[in-house]
Scaffold this motif. Structure first.
Motif, PDB file in Angstrom:
ATOM      1  N   LYS A  15       0.804  -1.169   0.072  1.00  0.00           N
ATOM      2  CA  LYS A  15      -0.068   0.155   0.006  1.00  0.00           C
ATOM      3  C   LYS A  15       0.863   1.069  -0.055  1.00  0.00           C
ATOM      4  O   LYS A  15       1.868   1.304   0.626  1.00  0.00           O
ATOM      5  CB  LYS A  15      -0.945   0.030   1.172  1.00  0.00           C
ATOM      6  N   MET A  16       0.485   1.988  -0.955  1.00  0.00           N
ATOM      7  CA  MET A  16       1.464   3.214  -0.956  1.00  0.00           C
ATOM      8  C   MET A  16       0.543   4.516  -0.926  1.00  0.00           C
ATOM      9  O   MET A  16      -0.423   4.578  -1.438  1.00  0.00           O
ATOM     10  CB  MET A  16       2.065   3.285  -2.189  1.00  0.00           C
ATOM     11  N   SER A  17       0.927   5.851  -0.249  1.00  0.00           N
ATOM     12  CA  SER A  17       0.188   6.905  -0.173  1.00  0.00           C
ATOM     13  C   SER A  17       1.028   7.969  -0.669  1.00  0.00           C
ATOM     14  O   SER A  17       2.185   7.977  -0.483  1.00  0.00           O
ATOM     15  CB  SER A  17      -0.425   7.019   1.410  1.00  0.00           C
ATOM     16  N   ILE A  18       0.261   8.736  -1.394  1.00  0.00           N
ATOM     17  CA  ILE A  18       0.737  10.172  -1.953  1.00  0.00           C
ATOM     18  C   ILE A  18       0.171  11.438  -1.439  1.00  0.00           C
ATOM     19  O   ILE A  18      -1.156  11.273  -1.746  1.00  0.00           O
ATOM     20  CB  ILE A  18       1.091   9.911  -3.435  1.00  0.00           C
ATOM     21  N   GLU A  19       0.772  12.195  -0.897  1.00  0.00           N
ATOM     22  CA  GLU A  19       0.203  13.534  -0.297  1.00  0.00           C
ATOM     23  C   GLU A  19       0.661  14.539  -0.959  1.00  0.00           C
ATOM     24  O   GLU A  19       1.770  14.713  -1.245  1.00  0.00           O
ATOM     25  CB  GLU A  19       0.403  13.713   1.247  1.00  0.00           C
ATOM     26  N   VAL A  20      -0.283  15.414  -1.820  1.00  0.00           N
ATOM     27  CA  VAL A  20      -0.019  16.640  -2.633  1.00  0.00           C
ATOM     28  C   VAL A  20      -0.378  17.734  -1.691  1.00  0.00           C
ATOM     29  O   VAL A  20      -1.574  17.861  -1.411  1.00  0.00           O
ATOM     30  CB  VAL A  20      -0.664  16.433  -3.746  1.00  0.00           C
ATOM     31  N   ASP A  21       0.560  18.612  -1.695  1.00  0.00           N
ATOM     32  CA  ASP A  21       0.264  19.921  -0.868  1.00  0.00           C
ATOM     33  C   ASP A  21       0.360  20.949  -2.005  1.00  0.00           C
ATOM     34  O   ASP A  21       1.359  21.442  -2.534  1.00  0.00           O
ATOM     35  CB  ASP A  21       1.177  20.282   0.239  1.00  0.00           C
ATOM     36  N   CYS A  22      -1.012  21.537  -2.497  1.00  0.00           N
ATOM     37  CA  CYS A  22      -0.993  22.631  -3.222  1.00  0.00           C
ATOM     38  C   CYS A  22      -2.266  23.464  -3.257  1.00  0.00           C
ATOM     39  O   CYS A  22      -3.147  22.799  -2.549  1.00  0.00           O
ATOM     40  CB  CYS A  22      -0.801  22.294  -4.676  1.00  0.00           C
ATOM     41  N   THR A  23      -2.518  24.613  -3.790  1.00  0.00           N
ATOM     42  CA  THR A  23      -3.573  25.238  -3.426  1.00  0.00           C
ATOM     43  C   THR A  23      -4.478  24.712  -4.754  1.00  0.00           C
ATOM     44  O   THR A  23      -4.245  23.942  -5.679  1.00  0.00           O
ATOM     45  CB  THR A  23      -3.318  26.850  -4.068  1.00  0.00           C
ATOM     46  N   ALA A  24      -5.886  25.254  -4.750  1.00  0.00           N
ATOM     47  CA  ALA A  24      -6.776  24.870  -5.501  1.00  0.00           C
ATOM     48  C   ALA A  24      -6.445  25.138  -6.833  1.00  0.00           C
ATOM     49  O   ALA A  24      -6.646  24.712  -7.823  1.00  0.00           O
ATOM     50  CB  ALA A  24      -8.148  25.345  -4.950  1.00  0.00           C
ATOM     51  N   GLU A  25      -5.912  26.468  -7.025  1.00  0.00           N
ATOM     52  CA  GLU A  25      -5.491  27.000  -8.362  1.00  0.00           C
ATOM     53  C   GLU A  25      -4.249  26.341  -8.833  1.00  0.00           C
ATOM     54  O   GLU A  25      -4.336  25.907  -9.882  1.00  0.00           O
ATOM     55  CB  GLU A  25      -4.971  28.417  -7.932  1.00  0.00           C
ATOM     56  N   GLU A  26      -3.542  25.738  -8.194  1.00  0.00           N
ATOM     57  CA  GLU A  26      -2.231  24.974  -8.685  1.00  0.00           C
ATOM     58  C   GLU A  26      -2.921  23.618  -8.974  1.00  0.00           C
ATOM     59  O   GLU A  26      -2.540  22.906 -10.138  1.00  0.00           O
ATOM     60  CB  GLU A  26      -1.216  24.708  -7.633  1.00  0.00           C
TER      61      GLU A  26
END
Length: 80
Positions: A2-13
């Protein structure tokens, strides 16, 4: 596995990354138009105007309701 990816970005990005169209100008226009219409119709929701609108139906609406009840009662009463 099991692999998780977390993306931290704004709604615009995120919008740009996914190739979605920018509808902020359209949204601003629609919100402005809705505000204009609400402001133009504020007088219609004043208590005085509401009572005038309700009273305009007055006797005619009462008479139609009475006729509706008569038809309903005659249909519900047993036939002799």
């Amino acid at each position: 596995m099991k692999m998780s990816i977390e993306v931290d970005c704004t709604a615009e990005e995120a919008r740009r990354f996914l190739g979605l169209p920018d509808v902020s100008a359209l949204n601003d226009h629609l919100v402005g138009e809705m505000q204009k219409r609400i402001d133009a119709n504020m007088a219609m929701i004043s208590p005085d105007e509401l009572v005038k609108n309700w009273m305009s139906f007055g006797a005619g609406a009462q008479e139609q309701f009475r006729k509706l009840m008569e038809v309903g009662m005659s249909a519900a009463s047993p036939k002799k």
